[in-house]
Scaffold this active site. Structure first.
Site, PDB file in Angstrom:
ATOM      1  N   GLY A  43    -129.113 -39.668   3.744  1.00  0.00           N
ATOM      2  CA  GLY A  43    -127.798 -40.091   4.247  1.00  0.00           C
ATOM      3  C   GLY A  43    -127.839 -41.470   4.880  1.00  0.00           C
ATOM      4  N   CYS A  44    -128.852 -41.706   5.684  1.00  0.00           N
ATOM      5  CA  CYS A  44    -128.956 -42.995   6.378  1.00  0.00           C
ATOM      6  C   CYS A  44    -129.199 -44.134   5.394  1.00  0.00           C
ATOM      7  CB  CYS A  44    -130.065 -42.938   7.426  1.00  0.00           C
ATOM      8  SG  CYS A  44    -129.721 -41.712   8.707  1.00  0.00           S
TER       9      CYS A  44
END
Length: 150
Positions: A43-44
């Site tokens: 996600g990051c």
């Protein structure tokens, strides 16, 4: 989450090169300040690469993008180099900025409670005032969402 219309808390943090940055040095520019849990996680990485792809458009609108996590300067450097990120990543290993912006929260991971950074993005105006605040943002959508807010 901090309230819209309040003064953004000051900070002094090292970037991926070890250079110190303060909020004050960005006075006169809009600041997209986004907090994320960890370098090199799916996600990051999506969120950071999204901000990277749109970065020229943020600059055209007079805005800077600053990513903050509790990862080390060395971790940020590897993350920046691996994905060619064109913006500043700030290291907050002491959690001073993370706590000042109220993004250090209890999280529930697979039924286990842990403390961690809740993905949050603030838009700070040229005078250092919080004008937008988004909590629990979707990593992949956040960069385009923030560009739309400018």
């Amino acid at each position: 989450m901090l309230e819209i219309g309040t003064k953004a808390p000051a900070f002094s943090l090292p970037d991926q090169n070890g250079d110190m940055h303060t909020l004050e040095e960005y006075r006169g520019k809009k600041v997209v300040l986004y907090f994320y849990p960890k370098d090199n996680t799916p996600g990051c990485t999506k969120q950071a690469c999204g901000f990277g792809e749109l970065y020229p458009q943020f600059m055209e609108k007079g805005a800077v993008v600053l990513g903050v996590s509790k990862d080390s300067v060395a971790s940020h450097k590897k993350f920046e180099e691996k994905y060619g990120l064109p913006f500043t990543l700030l290291s907050d290993t002491e959690l001073t900025c993370i706590q000042a912006y109220d993004v250090w929260k209890e999280k529930n991971m697979y039924g286990r409670k842990t403390m961690g950074v809740v993905r949050t993005t603030y838009l700070i105006d040229e005078e250092g005032i919080i004008v937008k605040a988004f909590g629990k943002v979707k990593a992949a959508d956040n960069p385009a969402q923030m560009l739309g807010e400018l």
